[in-house]
Motif scaffolding. Structure first.
Motif, PDB file in Angstrom:
ATOM      1  N   ASP A  29       0.813  -1.223   0.000  1.00 16.86           N
ATOM      2  CA  ASP A  29       0.000   0.000   0.000  1.00 16.86           C
ATOM      3  C   ASP A  29       0.839   1.263   0.000  1.00 16.86           C
ATOM      4  N   GLY A  30       2.166   1.132   0.019  1.00 20.78           N
ATOM      5  CA  GLY A  30       3.071   2.283   0.068  1.00 20.78           C
ATOM      6  C   GLY A  30       3.252   2.917  -1.299  1.00 20.78           C
ATOM      7  N   PRO A  31       4.218   3.836  -1.401  1.00 16.13           N
ATOM      8  CA  PRO A  31       4.469   4.519  -2.678  1.00 16.13           C
ATOM      9  C   PRO A  31       4.914   3.543  -3.765  1.00 16.13           C
ATOM     10  N   ASP A  32       4.762   3.960  -5.019  1.00 13.74           N
ATOM     11  CA  ASP A  32       5.136   3.096  -6.135  1.00 13.74           C
ATOM     12  C   ASP A  32       6.626   3.127  -6.437  1.00 13.74           C
ATOM     13  N   ALA A  33       7.281   4.261  -6.167  1.00 14.67           N
ATOM     14  CA  ALA A  33       8.711   4.387  -6.454  1.00 14.67           C
ATOM     15  C   ALA A  33       9.313   5.489  -5.593  1.00 14.67           C
ATOM     16  N   LEU A  34      10.602   5.348  -5.324  1.00 18.77           N
ATOM     17  CA  LEU A  34      11.370   6.369  -4.615  1.00 18.77           C
ATOM     18  C   LEU A  34      12.684   6.561  -5.361  1.00 18.77           C
ATOM     19  N   SER A  35      13.193   7.775  -5.349  1.00 16.22           N
ATOM     20  CA  SER A  35      14.482   8.046  -5.976  1.00 16.22           C
ATOM     21  C   SER A  35      15.605   7.717  -4.996  1.00 16.22           C
ATOM     22  N   LYS A  36      16.809   7.647  -5.502  1.00 15.70           N
ATOM     23  CA  LYS A  36      17.978   7.409  -4.656  1.00 15.70           C
ATOM     24  C   LYS A  36      18.077   8.494  -3.593  1.00 15.70           C
ATOM     25  N   SER A  37      17.832   9.723  -3.989  1.00 19.23           N
ATOM     26  CA  SER A  37      17.887  10.849  -3.059  1.00 19.23           C
ATOM     27  C   SER A  37      16.853  10.708  -1.943  1.00 19.23           C
ATOM     28  N   GLN A  38      15.638  10.311  -2.297  1.00 21.71           N
ATOM     29  CA  GLN A  38      14.591  10.128  -1.291  1.00 21.71           C
ATOM     30  C   GLN A  38      14.959   9.015  -0.312  1.00 21.71           C
ATOM     31  N   VAL A  39      15.486   7.911  -0.828  1.00 17.48           N
ATOM     32  CA  VAL A  39      15.879   6.791   0.029  1.00 17.48           C
ATOM     33  C   VAL A  39      17.021   7.223   0.954  1.00 17.48           C
ATOM     34  N   LEU A  42      15.748   9.358   3.781  1.00 17.90           N
ATOM     35  CA  LEU A  42      15.038   8.565   4.784  1.00 17.90           C
ATOM     36  C   LEU A  42      16.029   7.841   5.689  1.00 17.90           C
ATOM     37  N   TYR A  43      17.057   7.240   5.098  1.00 17.34           N
ATOM     38  CA  TYR A  43      18.023   6.470   5.880  1.00 17.34           C
ATOM     39  C   TYR A  43      19.003   7.339   6.665  1.00 17.34           C
ATOM     40  N   LEU A  44      19.064   8.625   6.350  1.00 17.34           N
ATOM     41  CA  LEU A  44      19.920   9.540   7.116  1.00 17.34           C
ATOM     42  C   LEU A  44      19.089  10.434   8.043  1.00 17.34           C
ATOM     43  N   GLY A  45      17.806  10.172   8.139  1.00 16.32           N
ATOM     44  CA  GLY A  45      16.952  10.930   9.039  1.00 16.32           C
ATOM     45  C   GLY A  45      16.661  12.343   8.588  1.00 16.32           C
ATOM     46  N   LYS A  46      16.991  12.670   7.356  1.00 13.62           N
ATOM     47  CA  LYS A  46      16.741  14.017   6.827  1.00 13.62           C
ATOM     48  C   LYS A  46      15.297  14.174   6.385  1.00 13.62           C
ATOM     49  N   SER A  47      14.630  13.071   6.181  1.00 10.08           N
ATOM     50  CA  SER A  47      13.215  13.050   5.842  1.00 10.08           C
ATOM     51  C   SER A  47      12.568  12.015   6.753  1.00 10.08           C
ATOM     52  N   LYS A  48      11.427  12.361   7.294  1.00 10.54           N
ATOM     53  CA  LYS A  48      10.758  11.467   8.237  1.00 10.54           C
ATOM     54  C   LYS A  48       9.400  10.982   7.729  1.00 10.54           C
ATOM     55  N   GLU A  54       2.825  10.037   5.182  1.00 12.69           N
ATOM     56  CA  GLU A  54       2.829   9.172   6.358  1.00 12.69           C
ATOM     57  C   GLU A  54       4.206   9.168   7.021  1.00 12.69           C
ATOM     58  N   LYS A  55       4.225   9.176   8.364  1.00 13.58           N
ATOM     59  CA  LYS A  55       5.481   9.086   9.101  1.00 13.58           C
ATOM     60  C   LYS A  55       6.083   7.707   8.854  1.00 13.58           C
ATOM     61  N   VAL A  56       7.325   7.672   8.439  1.00 10.44           N
ATOM     62  CA  VAL A  56       7.973   6.437   8.021  1.00 10.44           C
ATOM     63  C   VAL A  56       8.651   5.718   9.189  1.00 10.44           C
ATOM     64  N   SER A  57       8.681   4.399   9.089  1.00 11.93           N
ATOM     65  CA  SER A  57       9.428   3.544  10.012  1.00 11.93           C
ATOM     66  C   SER A  57      10.561   2.923   9.192  1.00 11.93           C
ATOM     67  N   VAL A  58      11.782   3.420   9.393  1.00 12.51           N
ATOM     68  CA  VAL A  58      12.929   2.976   8.610  1.00 12.51           C
ATOM     69  C   VAL A  58      13.581   1.776   9.297  1.00 12.51           C
ATOM     70  N   ALA A 114       3.903  -5.944   7.319  1.00 14.59           N
ATOM     71  CA  ALA A 114       2.895  -5.701   8.357  1.00 14.59           C
ATOM     72  C   ALA A 114       2.642  -4.221   8.649  1.00 14.59           C
ATOM     73  N   ASN A 115       3.485  -3.330   8.128  1.00 15.19           N
ATOM     74  CA  ASN A 115       3.390  -1.907   8.460  1.00 15.19           C
ATOM     75  C   ASN A 115       3.325  -1.064   7.185  1.00 15.19           C
ATOM     76  N   ARG A 116       2.217  -0.370   6.989  1.00 15.82           N
ATOM     77  CA  ARG A 116       2.015   0.463   5.790  1.00 15.82           C
ATOM     78  C   ARG A 116       3.077   1.521   5.583  1.00 15.82           C
ATOM     79  N   ALA A 117       3.692   1.995   6.650  1.00 17.88           N
ATOM     80  CA  ALA A 117       4.643   3.103   6.533  1.00 17.88           C
ATOM     81  C   ALA A 117       6.087   2.670   6.774  1.00 17.88           C
ATOM     82  N   ALA A 118       6.383   1.383   6.623  1.00 19.83           N
ATOM     83  CA  ALA A 118       7.746   0.896   6.843  1.00 19.83           C
ATOM     84  C   ALA A 118       8.513   0.814   5.531  1.00 19.83           C
ATOM     85  N   ILE A 119       9.831   0.937   5.644  1.00 24.84           N
ATOM     86  CA  ILE A 119      10.724   0.803   4.494  1.00 24.84           C
ATOM     87  C   ILE A 119      11.946   0.024   4.952  1.00 24.84           C
TER      88      ILE A 119
END
Length: 137
Positions: A29-39, A42-48, A54-58, A114-119
């Motif tokens: 149910d999440g997004p269809d695609a993410l760019s390298k920059s977006q990923v 997310l992994y550096l905590g610059k985007s939440k 939706e608030k992401v669970s990385v 199990a989590n709609r907002a997880a990556i």
């Protein structure tokens, strides 16, 4: 001599993981695609948040794992020691909290399913209908 051994070992680890082909996955149910920059953000905590707001669970692999090292080399451009210093600084200043670490790709896949907002990132061979691929490095 020790430096040369480390370089050879690191190269072997990265080439073995690169051949495996990891991918970034989200809940169906999440997004269809993410760019390298977006990923990377997310992994550096610059985007939440995910693009839908939706608030992401990385979810991250354990410290020292070859998969984590290969992922960050390809996506964030940071080494393990750079990541530790980066997150230590953010935690100390109260500006961030590192991603939750899990010991295996199957745990990451189950949490994402199990989590709609997880990556998370897993080996491409482990992808099934329970998760959706949003980025391939």
């Amino acid at each position: 001599m020790k430096l040369l051994a480390k370089i050879v070992l690191t190269t072997a680890l990265f080439s073995g993981v690169a051949q495996a082909g990891f991918v970034v996955v989200v809940n169906p149910d999440g997004p269809d695609a993410l760019s390298k920059s977006q990923v990377a953000k997310l992994y550096l905590g610059k985007s939440k948040k995910l693009p839908n707001g939706e608030k992401v669970s990385v979810l991250e692999r354990a410290n020292g794992s070859a998969e984590r090292q290969a992922f960050h080399a390809a996506v964030t451009g940071k080494t393990e020691s750079q990541l530790q210093a980066y997150w230590s600084r953010l935690v100390f200043t109260g500006k961030g909290k590192p991603p939750k670490t899990l010991g295996s790709a199957s745990l990451i896949k189950n949490q994402v399913a199990a989590n709609r907002a997880a990556i998370g990132y897993i080996d491409e061979a482990d992808v099934d209908g329970s998760v959706k691929v949003v980025f391939r490095p």
